[in-house]
Design a protein around this motif. Structure first.
Motif, PDB file in Angstrom:
ATOM      1  N   HIS A 273       2.597  -4.071 105.971  1.00 58.32           N
ATOM      2  CA  HIS A 273       2.534  -2.770 105.313  1.00 58.32           C
ATOM      3  C   HIS A 273       3.275  -1.715 106.131  1.00 58.32           C
ATOM      4  CE1 HIS A 273       0.952   0.471 102.838  1.00 58.32           C
ATOM      5  NE2 HIS A 273       0.529   1.076 103.941  1.00 58.32           N
ATOM      6  N   ASN A 274       3.080  -1.716 107.436  1.00 65.76           N
ATOM      7  CA  ASN A 274       3.777  -0.753 108.289  1.00 65.76           C
ATOM      8  C   ASN A 274       5.282  -0.994 108.272  1.00 65.76           C
ATOM      9  OD1 ASN A 274       1.320   0.403 109.014  1.00 65.76           O
ATOM     10  ND2 ASN A 274       1.069  -0.943 110.796  1.00 65.76           N
ATOM     11  N   ALA A 275       5.687  -2.271 108.287  1.00 60.85           N
ATOM     12  CA  ALA A 275       7.124  -2.565 108.243  1.00 60.85           C
ATOM     13  C   ALA A 275       7.746  -2.116 106.936  1.00 60.85           C
ATOM     14  CB  ALA A 275       7.346  -4.071 108.442  1.00 60.85           C
ATOM     15  N   ALA A 276       7.019  -2.299 105.828  1.00 60.67           N
ATOM     16  CA  ALA A 276       7.550  -1.870 104.524  1.00 60.67           C
ATOM     17  C   ALA A 276       7.649  -0.353 104.432  1.00 60.67           C
ATOM     18  CB  ALA A 276       6.663  -2.412 103.404  1.00 60.67           C
ATOM     19  N   SER A 277       6.691   0.350 105.051  1.00 58.98           N
ATOM     20  CA  SER A 277       6.737   1.811 105.005  1.00 58.98           C
ATOM     21  C   SER A 277       7.853   2.362 105.885  1.00 58.98           C
ATOM     22  CB  SER A 277       5.380   2.387 105.452  1.00 58.98           C
ATOM     23  OG  SER A 277       5.101   1.995 106.785  1.00 58.98           O
ATOM     24  N   ARG A 278       8.219   1.650 106.960  1.00 53.08           N
ATOM     25  CA  ARG A 278       9.301   2.121 107.836  1.00 53.08           C
ATOM     26  C   ARG A 278      10.675   1.716 107.327  1.00 53.08           C
ATOM     27  NH1 ARG A 278       5.908   0.014 111.914  1.00 53.08           N
ATOM     28  NH2 ARG A 278       7.350  -1.767 112.080  1.00 53.08           N
ATOM     29  N   ALA A 279      10.752   0.732 106.440  1.00 51.53           N
ATOM     30  CA  ALA A 279      12.049   0.208 106.005  1.00 51.53           C
ATOM     31  C   ALA A 279      12.934   1.248 105.337  1.00 51.53           C
ATOM     32  CB  ALA A 279      11.843  -0.991 105.078  1.00 51.53           C
TER      33      ALA A 279
END
Length: 415
Positions: free
Chosen positions: A266-272
């Protein structure tokens, strides 16, 4: 074919029965020697489970024979035990070590049996006064000791173990020296008194060796007993928790790992959307410069090498159309420096350098052998030779005009 295999199996079973019958008829010394050889092989981890179980069976029979013969008594000390019977004190220790090496699904009974054999060995040595007082006192303590006392106990145990190993090595070297001297003296006729002295020395050395071996086994037995107790406590705790919670513990760990993975994605998707990955560095030389700090990623780099992108065959073989495919292909990068030239290019460059060196060498040799080179060097040599010759002639003329002692005539009384 099945009949042949059946006959072979029957022959093997018959051979095993014959071998077991022969072992049943073996006396105690031969049985102990055979079991001790298996124990030494098991200590070096070169035995399979069948041989380990065979060694355990032999040691159990040795233990039964020692008990039936009554070789040791609680009223005796180590001085009362004969030298020939000292080695049979090691039977429970060997049995404890071999039992611990048995592979079984339920390990707790194996640990308990091994501890019982080790405690039996320690109790026999305690009755024969072979255990130091401080070691015996710490072994009898029921409450847990402090860390400082445990450390001091381990240091003292290690010192005793080292002393026993040194003693055994000295006895071994002494026997080897005596054997060499006896072989050297075999050509002469030895006296009877000397033979009796050798026999007495051998008996004393054998007793010292067995006592040192027992002392070394005691140190190892205490360490192994502590390790087995800790392992048994851990297995019992795991077994108790499994019986109490069932599969709840494993399910709880799995749920926790799942939550962590979901949070990370979830954090990786929000930073992408806010982070754009940098273009891959496809030149090995420029990549090494970036790693060592001589260049930065943002700098432009012109090179003639083809960009090498490693990845799955489905991605590398086809066209990288989407950002997801390009990012997946960038993950699989080589862990080594890529070559800056091919083997053919390196060979051609080395050949060119060698040709240039050969041309320079041939040119220098040709100049050295040329006539103008010799003519350029000959006049200078002739001038040097003429100057030396003139200097020598002038010195000879001066010596002729001034003989030795000619200037001291006025100093003589008759001058």
């Amino acid at each position: 074919m099945g009949e042949v295999e059946e006959v072979g199996n029957k022959m093997q079973s018959q051979m095993r029965l014959d071998a077991a019958a022969e072992e049943d008829d073996l006396p105690l010394p031969a049985l102990f020697d055979k079991a001790s050889r298996l124990h030494s092989l098991a200590s070096s981890s070169s035995l399979d489970q069948e041989e380990v179980r065979k060694g355990v069976d032999l040691l159990r029979r040795c233990d039964e024979m020692v008990s039936k013969l009554g070789l040791f008594s609680s009223n005796e000390t180590k001085e009362d035990v004969s030298t020939a019977n000292l080695k049979y004190l090691l039977v429970p220790y060997y049995l404890g070590e071999m039992t611990e090496k048995i592979a079984q699904e339920d390990r707790i009974p194996i640990l308990k049996a091994s501890q019982d054999h080790l405690k039996e060995f320690i109790s026999i040595c305690e009755a024969l006064e072979l255990i130091p007082a401080d070691e015996l006192e710490s072994f009898r303590q029921k409450h847990p000791d402090t860390a400082a006392n445990r450390r001091a106990q381990k240091i003292a145990r290690f010192s005793r173990q080292k002393a026993a190993q040194t003693k055994l090595q000295e006895i071994k070297e002494r026997k080897e020296r005596r054997g060499r001297s006896l072989r050297a003296a075999a050509l002469s006729a030895p006296t009877e008194a000397g033979e009796e002295d050798d026999l007495e020395d051998d008996g004393e050395e054998e007793r010292e060796a067995w006592l040192a071996t027992i002392s070394l086994a005691l140190c190892k037995a205490f360490d192994l007993l502590d390790m087995l107790k800790k392992e048994e406590e851990m297995l019992l705790a795991v077994k108790e928790r499994k019986e109490k919670d069932g599969n709840a513990f494993a399910r709880e760990m799995l749920d926790e790992r799942t939550k962590k993975a979901e949070a990370w994605h979830h954090n990786a998707a929000s930073r992408a959307p806010y982070s754009k990955p940098a273009d891959p560095i496809t030149c090995a030389t420029f990549a090494q410069d970036v790693i060592e700090g001589r260049a930065s990623v943002s700098q432009a780099h012109d090179h003639n090498h083809q960009p090498l992108i490693f990845g799955p065959a489905s991605l590398v073989g086809g066209g990288l159309t989407s950002d997801r495919e390009r990012m997946a292909a960038r993950v699989f990068q080589p862990s080594y420096r890529m070559p800056t030239m091919s083997i053919e290019e390196a060979g051609l460059r080395e050949m060119k350098m060698m040709e240039q060196w050969q041309e320079r060498t041939a040119k220098m040799i040709q100049e050295a052998n040329s006539s103008w080179h010799k003519d350029a060097t000959s006049p200078a040599q002739e001038d040097d030779e003429d100057a030396e010759e003139e200097k020598a002639r002038a010195w000879d003329d001066w010596k002729d005009d001034n003989p030795r002692g000619a200037g001291n005539k006025k100093l003589t009384p008759c001058g």
